[in-house]
Design an enzyme around this catalytic site. Structure first.
Site, PDB file in Angstrom:
ATOM      1  CG  MET A  37      46.438  47.169   2.480  1.00  0.00           C
ATOM      2  SD  MET A  37      47.690  47.736   3.629  1.00  0.00           S
ATOM      3  CE  MET A  37      48.700  46.278   3.805  1.00  0.00           C
ATOM      4  CG  HIS A  44      43.692  40.298  -2.273  1.00  0.00           C
ATOM      5  ND1 HIS A  44      45.010  40.153  -2.653  1.00  0.00           N
ATOM      6  CD2 HIS A  44      43.721  40.930  -1.080  1.00  0.00           C
ATOM      7  CE1 HIS A  44      45.797  40.687  -1.724  1.00  0.00           C
ATOM      8  NE2 HIS A  44      45.040  41.161  -0.756  1.00  0.00           N
TER       9      HIS A  44
HETATM   10  P1  AMP Z   1      45.450  42.848   2.428  1.00  0.00           P
HETATM   11  O1  AMP Z   1      45.525  43.343   1.017  1.00  0.00           O
HETATM   12  O2  AMP Z   1      46.599  41.985   2.819  1.00  0.00           O
HETATM   13  O3  AMP Z   1      45.141  43.954   3.407  1.00  0.00           O
HETATM   14  O4  AMP Z   1      44.187  41.880   2.483  1.00  0.00           O
HETATM   15  C1  AMP Z   1      42.925  42.327   2.060  1.00  0.00           C
HETATM   16  C2  AMP Z   1      41.894  41.293   2.451  1.00  0.00           C
HETATM   17  O5  AMP Z   1      42.212  40.054   1.822  1.00  0.00           O
HETATM   18  C3  AMP Z   1      41.863  41.026   3.973  1.00  0.00           C
HETATM   19  O6  AMP Z   1      40.517  40.859   4.384  1.00  0.00           O
HETATM   20  C4  AMP Z   1      42.644  39.752   4.084  1.00  0.00           C
HETATM   21  O7  AMP Z   1      42.299  38.977   5.222  1.00  0.00           O
HETATM   22  C5  AMP Z   1      42.238  39.039   2.813  1.00  0.00           C
HETATM   23  N1  AMP Z   1      43.228  38.017   2.463  1.00  0.00           N
HETATM   24  C6  AMP Z   1      44.581  38.165   2.399  1.00  0.00           C
HETATM   25  N2  AMP Z   1      45.171  36.985   2.122  1.00  0.00           N
HETATM   26  C7  AMP Z   1      44.185  36.070   1.997  1.00  0.00           C
HETATM   27  C8  AMP Z   1      44.151  34.666   1.729  1.00  0.00           C
HETATM   28  N3  AMP Z   1      45.268  33.971   1.532  1.00  0.00           N
HETATM   29  N4  AMP Z   1      42.945  34.050   1.679  1.00  0.00           N
HETATM   30  C9  AMP Z   1      41.797  34.750   1.893  1.00  0.00           C
HETATM   31  N5  AMP Z   1      41.757  36.080   2.161  1.00  0.00           N
HETATM   32  C10 AMP Z   1      42.936  36.730   2.215  1.00  0.00           C
END
Ligand code: AMP
Length: 299
Positions: A37, A44
């Site tokens: 997102m 990410h």
């Molecule tokens: P989001 O933008 O929050 O929807 O996250 C996008 C992807 O990044 C999802 O697969 C999350 O699980 C992953 N993600 C978010 N935060 C972390 C983190 N601290 N470590 C590893 N992956 C992450």
């Protein structure tokens, strides 16, 4: 966006995305997809790095998906930083950035949803009943738009990763779902785009999540196997900070996410809490040791 040799191609439409990915596939390239997102952080970018290692072309998607937000949640104020995100993805050498507008993903007559029954209703689903329906719908759509060979998700959103694995298996998506480790700040806080909502003085409160997980890992390493005993110690970490609105703390089996009474190394400890304006989640597998976190000066 100024073009440079390493700039990824920024794509806004499904038609253009299909064209670009099709060309890469015709050239025999393995395609990796990293759905996000945006408001990108090192968590990410670690997913992009995993994709880069295993695939020839990485498609990073940036889309603040409205269907996974309930009315009253933070859809409007969710951070949007497309320009700096594209720069970070250029540095990470992602080849394609797909950042559609909401109408491109959900045209006005849109009415089809994908829901994983049962699993989508526990834990996060109890607190956000429509959330996972939005997540699985948009990920199914992204899988169909990108047609990746592999897709990379973070363990940070453990329940989401389990649901997406389930959906991909149940709907026969020919996509390998990879789940990558949590990236943390030096003080232990799991990186999240929502951490920007935290005020400086709320930081010690936010650290209760990772500290409680560390407590669980330690007690497990010392030989404790009774879930209630471990849960009591995890809850004790939160009782130091009554300002933290604890949503749940649980020890669950890794696939069905049902609470267990005896733990083993595959048991997952999961926590969720609201700290000020931020709703935070975190988890760990008990058998995965957690390094001690850097001590930070109290604020
Ligand atoms: P989001 O933008 O929050 O929807 O996250 C996008 C992807 O990044 C999802 O697969 C999350 O699980 C992953 N993600 C978010 N935060 C972390 C983190 N601290 N470590 C590893 N992956 C992450």
């Amino acid at each position: 966006m100024p073009a440079s040799p390493s700039s990824p191609t920024l794509i806004r439409t499904v038609a253009e995305l299909r064209e670009q990915v099709h060309a890469a596939r015709q050239a025999g390239r393995r395609i990796g997809c990293v759905p996000t997102m945006g408001a990108l952080h090192a968590g990410h970018l670690s997913l992009v790095a995993y994709s880069q290692r295993e695939c020839d072309v990485t498609v990073a998607t940036i889309f603040v998906n409205p269907t996974q937000f309930a009315p009253g949640e933070d859809l409007e104020k969710y951070p949007r930083e497309l320009e700096s995100d594209v720069q970070k993805l250029a540095a990470a050498e992602a080849a394609i950035v797909f950042a559609p507008e909401p109408d491109e993903v959900y045209p006005p007559d849109y009415c089809t949803y994908v829901e994983v029954e049962g699993l989508s209703r526990v834990l996060e689903g109890e607190h956000r009943p429509t959330h996972f329906r939005g997540v699985t719908t948009v990920v199914a759509k992204l899988f169909n738009m990108v047609l990746p060979d592999a897709a990379y998700f973070g363990q940070k959103d453990y329940q989401q990763a389990v649901l997406i694995r389930r959906m991909a298996a149940d709907l026969n998506f020919p996509v390998e779902v990879r789940v990558c480790p949590i990236v943390r700040e030096p003080d232990g806080l799991a990186m999240s785009s929502r951490n920007v909502y935290l005020k400086q003085e709320e930081r010690p409160q936010a650290l209760t999540l990772s500290r409680s997980l560390q407590t669980a890992v330690q007690r497990f390493a010392e030989g404790e196997r009774d879930a209630q005993n471990i849960l009591a110690e995890m809850q004790a970490v939160f009782s130091e900070f009554p300002q933290v609105d604890l949503n749940y703390v649980t020890l669950a089996d890794p696939n069905r996410l049902q609470q267990v009474s005896r733990v083993d190394e595959n048991t997952i400890a999961l926590v969720a809490a609201r700290v000020g304006a931020a709703r935070l989640i975190d988890n760990t597998r008990l058998g995965d040791g957690m390094e001690p976190f850097a001590n930070t000066a109290p604020v």
